[in-house]
Write an enzyme that holds these catalytic residues in place. Structure first.
Site, short mmCIF file in Angstrom:
data_model
loop_
_atom_site.label_atom_id
_atom_site.label_comp_id
_atom_site.label_asym_id
_atom_site.label_seq_id
_atom_site.Cartn_x
_atom_site.Cartn_y
_atom_site.Cartn_z
N ASN A 1 30.28 49.16 31.53
CA ASN A 1 31.38 49.62 32.38
C ASN A 1 30.97 49.46 33.83
O ASN A 1 29.80 49.61 34.17
CB ASN A 1 31.64 51.11 32.10
CG ASN A 1 32.70 51.71 33.00
OD1 ASN A 1 33.77 51.12 33.19
ND2 ASN A 1 32.43 52.88 33.57
N HIS B 1 31.52 51.08 37.55
CA HIS B 1 31.96 52.35 38.13
C HIS B 1 31.68 52.33 39.63
O HIS B 1 30.56 51.99 40.04
CB HIS B 1 31.21 53.51 37.47
CG HIS B 1 31.65 54.84 37.98
ND1 HIS B 1 32.85 55.42 37.63
CD2 HIS B 1 31.06 55.70 38.85
CE1 HIS B 1 32.97 56.58 38.25
NE2 HIS B 1 31.89 56.77 39.00
N ASP C 1 30.74 57.98 32.15
CA ASP C 1 29.99 57.40 33.26
C ASP C 1 28.52 57.85 33.24
O ASP C 1 27.87 57.88 34.28
CB ASP C 1 30.63 57.75 34.61
CG ASP C 1 32.06 57.24 34.72
OD1 ASP C 1 32.35 56.18 34.16
OD2 ASP C 1 32.88 57.92 35.38
N SER D 1 28.07 50.75 40.29
CA SER D 1 27.06 50.68 39.22
C SER D 1 27.67 50.02 38.00
O SER D 1 28.84 50.23 37.69
CB SER D 1 26.61 52.09 38.81
OG SER D 1 26.16 52.85 39.91
C1 GRF Z 1 37.16 49.10 40.34
O1 GRF Z 1 36.87 49.71 41.55
C2 GRF Z 1 36.20 49.55 39.28
O2 GRF Z 1 34.93 49.82 39.77
C3 GRF Z 1 36.84 50.83 38.81
O3 GRF Z 1 38.22 50.58 38.84
C4 GRF Z 1 38.50 49.57 39.79
C5 GRF Z 1 39.23 48.49 39.05
O4 GRF Z 1 39.75 47.51 39.88
N1 GRF Z 1 36.31 51.22 37.53
P1 GRF Z 1 40.35 46.18 39.26
O5 GRF Z 1 41.47 46.58 38.29
O6 GRF Z 1 39.25 45.46 38.54
O7 GRF Z 1 40.89 45.41 40.41
#
Ligand code: GRF
Length: 223
Positions: free
Chosen positions: A111, A113, A149, A140
Protein backbone atom coordinates in the site's frame (compact mmCIF):
# COMPACT_ATOMS: atom_id res chain seq x y z
CA UNK A 1 -3.19 -14.07 -18.72
CA UNK A 2 -1.15 -13.64 -21.83
CA UNK A 3 2.47 -13.41 -20.71
CA UNK A 4 4.91 -15.00 -18.28
CA UNK A 5 5.42 -11.71 -16.50
CA UNK A 6 4.56 -11.33 -12.81
CA UNK A 7 0.81 -10.76 -12.57
CA UNK A 8 -0.34 -7.74 -10.61
CA UNK A 9 -3.78 -6.55 -9.52
CA UNK A 10 -4.37 -3.00 -8.31
CA UNK A 11 -7.14 -1.64 -6.09
CA UNK A 12 -7.95 2.07 -6.23
CA UNK A 13 -10.85 4.23 -5.11
CA UNK A 14 -9.95 7.58 -6.64
CA UNK A 15 -8.49 9.42 -9.58
CA UNK A 16 -5.75 6.84 -10.04
CA UNK A 17 -2.63 8.93 -10.57
CA UNK A 18 -0.57 6.26 -8.81
CA UNK A 19 -2.07 3.62 -11.08
CA UNK A 20 -1.18 5.83 -14.05
CA UNK A 21 2.41 5.97 -12.78
CA UNK A 22 2.55 2.17 -12.56
CA UNK A 23 1.25 1.81 -16.11
CA UNK A 24 3.68 4.45 -17.37
CA UNK A 25 6.62 2.67 -15.69
CA UNK A 26 5.54 -0.56 -17.34
CA UNK A 27 5.22 1.18 -20.70
CA UNK A 28 8.74 2.60 -20.36
CA UNK A 29 10.02 -0.93 -19.80
CA UNK A 30 11.00 -0.19 -16.20
CA UNK A 31 8.40 -2.43 -14.58
CA UNK A 32 8.11 -5.79 -16.30
CA UNK A 33 4.71 -6.91 -15.03
CA UNK A 34 1.30 -7.71 -16.41
CA UNK A 35 -1.63 -5.86 -14.89
CA UNK A 36 -4.40 -8.43 -14.76
CA UNK A 37 -7.07 -6.47 -12.91
CA UNK A 38 -7.88 -3.01 -11.57
CA UNK A 39 -10.62 -3.19 -8.96
CA UNK A 40 -12.53 -0.50 -7.13
CA UNK A 41 -15.24 0.04 -4.55
CA UNK A 42 -16.34 3.09 -6.55
CA UNK A 43 -17.83 2.58 -10.00
CA UNK A 44 -17.00 6.21 -10.87
CA UNK A 45 -13.31 6.01 -9.91
CA UNK A 46 -10.99 7.65 -12.41
CA UNK A 47 -8.67 4.70 -11.90
CA UNK A 48 -11.16 2.41 -13.64
CA UNK A 49 -11.28 4.68 -16.70
CA UNK A 50 -7.47 4.78 -16.82
CA UNK A 51 -7.38 0.99 -16.68
CA UNK A 52 -9.97 0.65 -19.43
CA UNK A 53 -7.96 3.01 -21.63
CA UNK A 54 -4.89 0.89 -20.99
CA UNK A 55 -6.75 -2.31 -21.86
CA UNK A 56 -6.61 -3.71 -18.32
CA UNK A 57 -9.64 -5.71 -17.08
CA UNK A 58 -11.63 -3.82 -14.46
CA UNK A 59 -13.99 -4.68 -11.65
CA UNK A 60 -16.27 -2.37 -9.64
CA UNK A 61 -17.97 -3.85 -6.60
CA UNK A 62 -20.40 -1.81 -4.54
CA UNK A 63 -19.97 -2.39 -0.79
CA UNK A 64 -23.65 -1.52 -0.31
CA UNK A 65 -24.70 -4.70 -2.08
CA UNK A 66 -23.02 -6.83 0.60
CA UNK A 67 -24.26 -7.53 4.13
CA UNK A 68 -20.96 -6.58 5.80
CA UNK A 69 -17.29 -5.78 5.29
CA UNK A 70 -16.14 -9.38 5.41
CA UNK A 71 -18.64 -10.49 2.74
CA UNK A 72 -17.55 -7.63 0.47
CA UNK A 73 -13.86 -8.27 0.98
CA UNK A 74 -14.18 -12.02 0.45
CA UNK A 75 -16.03 -11.43 -2.83
CA UNK A 76 -13.45 -8.86 -3.91
CA UNK A 77 -10.52 -11.11 -3.08
CA UNK A 78 -12.17 -14.02 -4.86
CA UNK A 79 -12.25 -11.90 -8.03
CA UNK A 80 -8.64 -10.93 -7.51
CA UNK A 81 -7.58 -14.56 -7.10
CA UNK A 82 -9.58 -15.50 -10.21
CA UNK A 83 -7.69 -12.85 -12.20
CA UNK A 84 -4.53 -14.89 -11.67
CA UNK A 85 -2.86 -12.05 -9.75
CA UNK A 86 0.20 -13.00 -7.72
CA UNK A 87 0.75 -9.51 -6.32
CA UNK A 88 -1.67 -6.87 -5.12
CA UNK A 89 -1.16 -3.11 -4.91
CA UNK A 90 -3.39 -0.71 -3.01
CA UNK A 91 -3.01 2.58 -4.85
CA UNK A 92 -5.35 5.02 -3.17
CA UNK A 93 -7.75 2.30 -2.04
CA UNK A 94 -9.78 3.99 0.66
CA UNK A 95 -11.37 1.06 2.44
CA UNK A 96 -10.13 -0.88 5.43
CA UNK A 97 -9.67 -4.50 4.40
CA UNK A 98 -10.84 -7.29 6.67
CA UNK A 99 -7.92 -9.17 8.24
CA UNK A 100 -9.32 -12.62 7.41
CA UNK A 101 -9.84 -11.68 3.76
CA UNK A 102 -6.35 -10.27 3.31
CA UNK A 103 -4.54 -13.03 5.25
CA UNK A 104 -3.65 -15.08 2.14
CA UNK A 105 -2.07 -11.97 0.62
CA UNK A 106 0.21 -10.96 3.45
CA UNK A 107 3.68 -10.58 1.98
CA UNK A 108 2.29 -10.14 -1.54
CA UNK A 109 0.33 -6.94 -0.99
CA UNK A 110 1.61 -3.37 -0.67
CA UNK A 111 0.00 0.00 0.00
CA UNK A 112 1.11 3.58 -0.57
CA UNK A 113 0.33 5.97 2.26
CA UNK A 114 1.00 9.72 2.21
CA UNK A 115 2.92 10.07 5.47
CA UNK A 116 6.20 9.05 7.00
CA UNK A 117 4.82 6.00 8.79
CA UNK A 118 4.52 5.21 11.64
CA UNK A 119 3.37 8.84 11.78
CA UNK A 120 -0.20 9.61 10.78
CA UNK A 121 -1.91 6.37 9.94
CA UNK A 122 -5.37 6.88 8.48
CA UNK A 123 -6.73 10.06 6.92
CA UNK A 124 -5.76 13.77 6.60
CA UNK A 125 -2.05 13.09 6.79
CA UNK A 126 -0.96 16.39 5.20
CA UNK A 127 -3.09 18.41 7.60
CA UNK A 128 -1.80 16.45 10.57
CA UNK A 129 1.84 16.95 9.55
CA UNK A 130 1.24 20.70 9.27
CA UNK A 131 -0.61 20.87 12.57
CA UNK A 132 2.24 19.04 14.29
CA UNK A 133 4.73 21.56 12.90
CA UNK A 134 6.74 18.83 11.18
CA UNK A 135 9.65 20.05 9.11
CA UNK A 136 9.64 16.95 7.00
CA UNK A 137 6.79 15.01 5.44
CA UNK A 138 6.59 12.18 2.99
CA UNK A 139 5.06 8.98 1.70
CA UNK A 140 5.58 5.35 2.61
CA UNK A 141 5.07 2.05 0.86
CA UNK A 142 4.45 -0.80 3.26
CA UNK A 143 3.39 -4.42 3.32
CA UNK A 144 -0.29 -4.64 4.15
CA UNK A 145 -1.29 -6.45 7.31
CA UNK A 146 -4.53 -6.49 9.28
CA UNK A 147 -3.39 -3.36 11.14
CA UNK A 148 -4.45 -0.23 9.21
CA UNK A 149 -1.35 1.42 7.70
CA UNK A 150 0.59 -0.60 10.26
CA UNK A 151 2.48 -3.22 8.23
CA UNK A 152 6.28 -3.14 7.89
CA UNK A 153 7.48 -0.11 5.95
CA UNK A 154 9.56 -0.90 2.86
CA UNK A 155 10.48 2.50 1.46
CA UNK A 156 9.84 6.20 1.95
CA UNK A 157 10.07 9.44 0.00
CA UNK A 158 10.70 12.65 1.95
CA UNK A 159 9.99 16.31 1.28
CA UNK A 160 10.72 19.39 3.36
CA UNK A 161 7.74 21.27 4.77
CA UNK A 162 7.94 25.00 3.97
CA UNK A 163 6.67 27.57 6.47
CA UNK A 164 3.89 28.76 4.15
CA UNK A 165 2.75 25.31 2.96
CA UNK A 166 -0.90 24.39 3.06
CA UNK A 167 -2.40 20.92 2.71
CA UNK A 168 -2.87 21.24 -1.03
CA UNK A 169 0.70 22.37 -1.66
CA UNK A 170 2.12 19.55 0.41
CA UNK A 171 -0.02 16.97 -1.37
CA UNK A 172 0.96 18.41 -4.75
CA UNK A 173 4.68 18.36 -3.99
CA UNK A 174 4.54 14.85 -2.61
CA UNK A 175 2.57 13.24 -5.41
CA UNK A 176 5.35 13.15 -8.05
CA UNK A 177 7.52 11.34 -5.52
CA UNK A 178 4.74 8.85 -4.79
CA UNK A 179 4.66 8.21 -8.52
CA UNK A 180 8.31 7.15 -8.46
CA UNK A 181 8.17 5.36 -5.12
CA UNK A 182 5.36 2.93 -5.83
CA UNK A 183 6.66 1.51 -9.16
CA UNK A 184 10.15 1.21 -7.67
CA UNK A 185 8.92 -0.85 -4.72
CA UNK A 186 6.62 -2.96 -6.87
CA UNK A 187 9.59 -3.71 -9.14
CA UNK A 188 11.64 -4.96 -6.19
CA UNK A 189 8.75 -7.12 -5.05
CA UNK A 190 7.83 -8.68 -8.38
CA UNK A 191 11.50 -9.39 -9.15
CA UNK A 192 11.59 -11.10 -5.72
CA UNK A 193 14.56 -9.06 -4.56
CA UNK A 194 12.19 -7.87 -1.86
CA UNK A 195 10.56 -10.58 0.21
CA UNK A 196 8.37 -10.97 3.22
CA UNK A 197 10.25 -13.15 5.66
CA UNK A 198 8.69 -14.11 8.99
CA UNK A 199 6.90 -10.79 9.29
CA UNK A 200 9.72 -8.52 8.12
CA UNK A 201 10.93 -7.23 4.76
CA UNK A 202 14.12 -8.70 3.35
CA UNK A 203 16.06 -7.20 0.47
CA UNK A 204 18.49 -9.44 -1.39
CA UNK A 205 18.05 -11.95 1.42
CA UNK A 206 19.11 -9.53 4.11
CA UNK A 207 16.74 -8.04 6.68
CA UNK A 208 15.74 -4.49 5.83
CA UNK A 209 16.64 -2.73 9.06
CA UNK A 210 15.26 0.67 8.01
CA UNK A 211 13.00 1.71 5.14
CA UNK A 212 14.73 2.36 1.82
CA UNK A 213 14.78 6.01 0.76
CA UNK A 214 13.82 7.41 -2.58
CA UNK A 215 16.77 9.39 -3.92
CA UNK A 216 17.27 11.12 -7.26
CA UNK A 217 18.39 7.84 -8.87
CA UNK A 218 15.81 5.62 -7.19
CA UNK A 219 15.69 3.59 -3.99
CA UNK A 220 18.75 3.56 -1.78
CA UNK A 221 19.43 2.15 1.69
CA UNK A 222 18.74 4.54 4.56
CA UNK A 223 21.86 6.21 5.87
C1 GRF B 1 -2.31 9.17 -2.76
O1 GRF B 1 -1.89 10.31 -2.10
C2 GRF B 1 -1.97 7.94 -1.97
O2 GRF B 1 -0.80 8.06 -1.23
C3 GRF B 1 -3.15 7.85 -1.04
O3 GRF B 1 -4.26 8.25 -1.80
C4 GRF B 1 -3.83 9.11 -2.85
C5 GRF B 1 -4.30 8.47 -4.12
O4 GRF B 1 -4.13 9.28 -5.24
N1 GRF B 1 -3.24 6.54 -0.47
P1 GRF B 1 -4.37 8.70 -6.69
O5 GRF B 1 -5.81 8.17 -6.75
O6 GRF B 1 -3.38 7.61 -6.93
O7 GRF B 1 -4.19 9.86 -7.61
Amino acid sequence: MTTNLPRVAVLASGRGSNLAALIAARDRGELPVEFVLVGSDKAGAGALRLAEDAGIPTLALDPRSFPNRLAFDLALFEHIAASGAEWLVLAGYMRIVDGAALAPWVGRMINIHPSLLPKYRGLHTHRRALEAGDREHGASVHFVTAELDGGPVIAQARIPVHPDDDEGQLAQRLLPLEHRLLPAVLGLLTSRRLQWHAGSPQLDERPLRAPLRLGPQGLVPAE
